[in-house]
Design an enzyme around this catalytic site. Structure first.
Site, PDB file in Angstrom:
ATOM      1  CG  PHE A  94      23.947  56.589  37.299  1.00 42.47           C
ATOM      2  CD1 PHE A  94      23.622  56.062  36.066  1.00 42.47           C
ATOM      3  CD2 PHE A  94      23.136  56.300  38.394  1.00 42.47           C
ATOM      4  CE1 PHE A  94      22.502  55.258  35.920  1.00 42.47           C
ATOM      5  CE2 PHE A  94      22.021  55.507  38.254  1.00 42.47           C
ATOM      6  CZ  PHE A  94      21.688  54.986  37.016  1.00 42.47           C
ATOM      7  CG  HIS A 138      19.075  50.130  42.090  1.00 41.34           C
ATOM      8  ND1 HIS A 138      19.017  51.269  41.321  1.00 41.34           N
ATOM      9  CD2 HIS A 138      18.082  49.332  41.640  1.00 41.34           C
ATOM     10  CE1 HIS A 138      18.021  51.148  40.456  1.00 41.34           C
ATOM     11  NE2 HIS A 138      17.433  49.992  40.629  1.00 41.34           N
ATOM     12  CB  THR A 176      21.565  66.198  42.907  1.00 36.80           C
ATOM     13  OG1 THR A 176      20.211  66.532  43.206  1.00 36.80           O
ATOM     14  CG2 THR A 176      21.596  65.138  41.845  1.00 36.80           C
ATOM     15  CG  ASN A 178      12.056  64.165  39.447  1.00 37.54           C
ATOM     16  OD1 ASN A 178      13.107  63.970  40.059  1.00 37.54           O
ATOM     17  ND2 ASN A 178      11.948  63.949  38.148  1.00 37.54           N
ATOM     18  CB  CYS A 205      35.663  31.158  49.011  1.00 36.37           C
ATOM     19  SG  CYS A 205      34.858  32.508  48.148  1.00 36.37           S
ATOM     20  CB  SER A 265      13.602  60.868  35.484  1.00 32.38           C
ATOM     21  OG  SER A 265      14.637  59.912  35.453  1.00 32.38           O
ATOM     22  CB  CYS A 272      32.787  37.026  48.645  1.00 30.57           C
ATOM     23  SG  CYS A 272      33.255  35.541  47.735  1.00 30.57           S
ATOM     24  CB  ALA A 275      19.985  59.898  41.183  1.00 37.09           C
ATOM     25  CG  ASP A 302      23.344  58.055  48.486  1.00 41.22           C
ATOM     26  OD1 ASP A 302      22.609  57.685  49.423  1.00 41.22           O
ATOM     27  OD2 ASP A 302      22.950  58.834  47.592  1.00 41.22           O
TER      28      ASP A 302
END
Ligand SMILES: [Zn+2]
Length: 265
Positions: A38, A122, A31, A221, A158, A197, A130, A27, A107
């Protein structure tokens, strides 16, 4: 303590000498594009309850709550542009330096910056799927259904539930993507970790796997991670700034410096 310029030069030299470079992003790389992490306070996840995959399948109320959150997130993601960090990684790929890019982000900004070899562990927020037959839609199509007030969209093929093509809590990690990600981490000799992290498995194990296979690690980081001690070069500065400077150093001087060759970097 080494200076910023010394660390840039050291990282650039790892890139110059490496044969197979893998980048892993979280993430923190987005930023700077205005997408909130999140986990950060005040983020969307603070205002909405987390809905697990099982709840999504079992309850209409859970599905509607989930889609309301996604409708709000859409505005943030649809308006976001790739930043210097995304562009620099795409440039490293074009230079033939980066063999694969593993991301936890949903994203789609890496692809928008021009990266091709992207593994999304992810999933992606840019598509919906679906859950029964696997039919896919661009997320914009589902967004217009949500805007018409229907928060429980169904498949026209469906009648199955439609869900963003992301990996939800309680949902298994995608097998193909995870296998590819581990193969990349095991086969690389330089591993960039940017903007994570490293708190969540299985993603957190990727740098460990790379290190065990003999790769050097470069971490970029803002905050510390449990594996900072494994990194050969560590940056707390902005990912956009760091990656931009590394690419510039490579463009100035694509070949390894003699001094660094002698000391075996
Ligand atoms: Zn379907």
């Amino acid at each position: 303590m080494t200076t910023f310029d010394e660390r840039i030069e050291r990282a650039a030299n790892f890139v110059r000498t490496a044969k197979r470079i893998v980048a892993f992003t979280g993430a923190g790389i987005s930023t700077e594009s205005g997408i909130s992490d999140f986990r950060s306070p005040g983020g969307v996840w603070d205002r909405y309850r987390i809905v697990t995959y099982q709840e999504f399948l079992a309850s209409r109320e859970a599905r509607e709550g989930y889609w309301k959150m996604k409708k709000e997130l859409y505005v943030e993601i649809a308006g976001a542009q790739p930043n210097r960090a995304h562009h620099s990684l795409a440039e490293l790929e074009r230079m033939g330096k980066l063999t694969c890019l593993i991301t936890q982000n949903i994203d789609g900004l890496h692809q928008e910056a021009g990266s091709r070899a992207v593994i999304e562990i992810h999933g992606t927020n840019r598509k919906a799927i679906c859950v029964r037959c696997g039919k896919q839609w661009p997320i914009a199509e589902i967004q217009s259904i949500l805007e018409s007030g229907n928060y429980d969209p169904r498949c026209d093929q469906c009648s199955g539930f439609i869900k963003p093509a992301t990996i939800s809590f309680g949902q298994a990690m995608p097998e193909r993507e995870m296998t590819l990600a581990y193969e990349c981490a095991m086969g690389c000799d330089l591993f960039f970790m940017i903007g994570s992290s490293l708190q969540v498995e299985p993603a957190a194990s990727l740098p460990r796997v790379a290190k065990r296979s003999g790769a050097d690690l470069v971490f970029v980081n803002r905050t510390e991670t449990p594996y900072d001690h494994m990194a050969s070069v560590l940056f707390r500065e902005s990912a956009g700034h760091v990656l931009d400077e590394i690419v510039r150093a490579l463009q100035r001087d694509p070949l390894p410096t003699r001094r660094d060759q002698q000391i075996g970097l």
